[in-house]
Design a protein around this motif. Structure first.
Motif, PDB file in Angstrom:
ATOM      1  N   GLN A   1      30.291  30.844  35.027  1.00  0.00           N
ATOM      2  CA  GLN A   1      31.491  30.124  34.621  1.00  0.00           C
ATOM      3  C   GLN A   1      32.496  29.960  35.758  1.00  0.00           C
ATOM      4  O   GLN A   1      33.644  29.592  35.523  1.00  0.00           O
ATOM      5  CB  GLN A   1      32.112  30.825  33.418  1.00  0.00           C
ATOM      6  CG  GLN A   1      31.162  30.781  32.223  1.00  0.00           C
ATOM      7  CD  GLN A   1      31.712  31.438  30.998  1.00  0.00           C
ATOM      8  OE1 GLN A   1      32.579  30.877  30.347  1.00  0.00           O
ATOM      9  NE2 GLN A   1      31.225  32.634  30.698  1.00  0.00           N
ATOM     10  N   GLY A   2      32.052  30.226  36.992  1.00  0.00           N
ATOM     11  CA  GLY A   2      32.886  29.932  38.146  1.00  0.00           C
ATOM     12  C   GLY A   2      33.671  31.086  38.727  1.00  0.00           C
ATOM     13  O   GLY A   2      34.403  30.914  39.689  1.00  0.00           O
ATOM     14  N   GLY A   3      33.539  32.274  38.165  1.00  0.00           N
ATOM     15  CA  GLY A   3      34.276  33.425  38.672  1.00  0.00           C
ATOM     16  C   GLY A   3      33.520  34.149  39.774  1.00  0.00           C
ATOM     17  O   GLY A   3      32.339  33.918  40.004  1.00  0.00           O
ATOM     18  N   GLY A   4      34.243  35.002  40.474  1.00  0.00           N
ATOM     19  CA  GLY A   4      33.640  35.857  41.487  1.00  0.00           C
ATOM     20  C   GLY A   4      33.365  37.235  40.916  1.00  0.00           C
ATOM     21  O   GLY A   4      33.915  37.616  39.877  1.00  0.00           O
TER      22      GLY A   4
ATOM     23  N   ILE B   1      43.637  34.563  43.601  1.00  0.00           N
ATOM     24  CA  ILE B   1      42.293  34.970  44.004  1.00  0.00           C
ATOM     25  C   ILE B   1      41.679  33.855  44.833  1.00  0.00           C
ATOM     26  O   ILE B   1      41.623  32.704  44.403  1.00  0.00           O
ATOM     27  CB  ILE B   1      41.421  35.266  42.765  1.00  0.00           C
ATOM     28  CG1 ILE B   1      42.001  36.460  42.007  1.00  0.00           C
ATOM     29  CG2 ILE B   1      39.975  35.523  43.163  1.00  0.00           C
ATOM     30  CD1 ILE B   1      41.411  36.663  40.639  1.00  0.00           C
ATOM     31  N   LEU B   2      41.238  34.191  46.030  1.00  0.00           N
ATOM     32  CA  LEU B   2      40.587  33.235  46.916  1.00  0.00           C
ATOM     33  C   LEU B   2      39.093  33.286  46.625  1.00  0.00           C
ATOM     34  O   LEU B   2      38.364  34.114  47.172  1.00  0.00           O
ATOM     35  CB  LEU B   2      40.881  33.587  48.378  1.00  0.00           C
ATOM     36  CG  LEU B   2      42.367  33.759  48.719  1.00  0.00           C
ATOM     37  CD1 LEU B   2      42.538  34.255  50.143  1.00  0.00           C
ATOM     38  CD2 LEU B   2      43.123  32.456  48.494  1.00  0.00           C
ATOM     39  N   LEU B   3      38.648  32.410  45.746  1.00  0.00           N
ATOM     40  CA  LEU B   3      37.275  32.476  45.255  1.00  0.00           C
ATOM     41  C   LEU B   3      36.235  32.362  46.353  1.00  0.00           C
ATOM     42  O   LEU B   3      35.161  32.949  46.248  1.00  0.00           O
ATOM     43  CB  LEU B   3      37.030  31.404  44.196  1.00  0.00           C
ATOM     44  CG  LEU B   3      37.390  31.806  42.778  1.00  0.00           C
ATOM     45  CD1 LEU B   3      37.165  30.658  41.813  1.00  0.00           C
ATOM     46  CD2 LEU B   3      36.635  33.030  42.333  1.00  0.00           C
TER      47      LEU B   3
ATOM     48  N   LYS C   1      38.634  35.100  36.642  1.00  0.00           N
ATOM     49  CA  LYS C   1      38.436  34.517  37.971  1.00  0.00           C
ATOM     50  C   LYS C   1      37.743  35.513  38.886  1.00  0.00           C
ATOM     51  O   LYS C   1      37.102  35.137  39.849  1.00  0.00           O
ATOM     52  CB  LYS C   1      39.778  34.098  38.593  1.00  0.00           C
ATOM     53  CG  LYS C   1      40.524  33.076  37.790  1.00  0.00           C
ATOM     54  CD  LYS C   1      39.772  31.772  37.735  1.00  0.00           C
ATOM     55  CE  LYS C   1      40.527  30.758  36.925  1.00  0.00           C
ATOM     56  NZ  LYS C   1      39.724  30.024  36.002  1.00  0.00           N
ATOM     57  N   LEU C   2      37.900  36.803  38.571  1.00  0.00           N
ATOM     58  CA  LEU C   2      37.258  37.864  39.339  1.00  0.00           C
ATOM     59  C   LEU C   2      36.899  38.984  38.379  1.00  0.00           C
ATOM     60  O   LEU C   2      37.749  39.475  37.639  1.00  0.00           O
ATOM     61  CB  LEU C   2      38.184  38.395  40.427  1.00  0.00           C
ATOM     62  CG  LEU C   2      37.614  39.528  41.286  1.00  0.00           C
ATOM     63  CD1 LEU C   2      36.413  39.039  42.093  1.00  0.00           C
ATOM     64  CD2 LEU C   2      38.689  40.072  42.220  1.00  0.00           C
TER      65      LEU C   2
END
Length: 170
Positions: free
Chosen positions: A79-82, A131-133, A63-64
Motif C-alpha cells: 500500500q505504499g508504506g516503508g 517520512i522520506l519514503l 507511511k512507515l
C-alpha cells in the motif's frame, strides 16, 4: 503475563514509542498491539495511540511500519508504506523459535538490532515530521517485494479463482 511492564515486549514497545515521539506528535503514532496483549496496557503513556480498529485499516494508513518479524510488512509495503525491522531480540527469538524464514537478502526494509540503530535510521529518514519514503522504499526493496509477491494488480480473487479452475478444483 501477570505484569506486562516486566516483559521485553513492553520495553521494546515503550522504547520505540519514545523514539517516534521525538519525530511526531502523539496523534500521528499508531500502535498495533499483538492480540495477546490487548487490554494489558491501560492508562499507559501511549494508550491513546493504541489502534482498536481492524489491523488492515491501520496498515493502509501507515507511511512507515516498524515491526519485528511480522508478515503484515507486506500489506504496508503493497500500500505504499516503508518498513523497518527492529530485531533487537533476534538471537533469543531464533533460539526459541528456530531460524527466521526470510534470508538476509529477502527483507523488504532495513533491519536494525538496537535502539541506537533505530534512532540513526529514523534520523536519516524523517525530516521535519515528514517520512522520506525513498529512504525506506529503495529499488532493492521493491525488487525483493516483487520477487516474493508475483501479483500486485489488486485482482487476487480473480487470480485465485482462475488457479482453482486451472487445477479443476472448481
Amino acid at each position: 503475563m501477570e505484569d506486562i511492564r516486566q516483559t521485553s515486549y513492553y520495553r521494546y514497545l515503550k522504547g520505540i514509542f519514545m523514539l517516534l515521539f521525538r519525530y511526531f506528535p502523539k496523534k500521528n503514532i499508531i500502535i498495533v498491539l499483538h492480540p495477546r496483549t490487548h487490554g494489558l496496557l491501560d492508562n499507559e503513556i501511549f494508550s491513546s495511540c493504541i489502534w482498536e480498529k481492524p489491523i488492515a485499516e491501520a496498515l493502509c494508513q501507515a507511511k512507515l511500519l516498524i515491526t519485528d518479524y511480522s508478515s503484515v510488512c507486506y500489506n504496508t509495503f503493497y500500500q505504499g508504506g516503508g518498513v523497518v525491522f527492529f530485531q533487537k531480540d533476534l538471537k533469543y527469538y531464533e533460539r526459541q523459535n528456530g531460524k527466521l524464514i526470510p534470508q538476509d537478502d529477502e527483507y523488504i526494509g532495513k533491519r536494525v538490532f538496537s535502539f541506537s540503530g533505530l534512532q540513526e535510521l529514523l534520523d536519516e529518514g524523517i525530516e521535519n515530521g515528514r517520512i522520506l519514503l525513498d529512504r525506506f522504499r529503495t529499488n532493492e526493496f521493491e525488487h525483493r517485494y516483487l520477487a516474493i509477491n508475483e501479483f500486485t494488480d489488486g485482482k487476487n480473487t480473480e487470480q485465485i479463482c482462475k488457479a482453482l479452475k486451472d487445477y479443476e478444483l472448481i
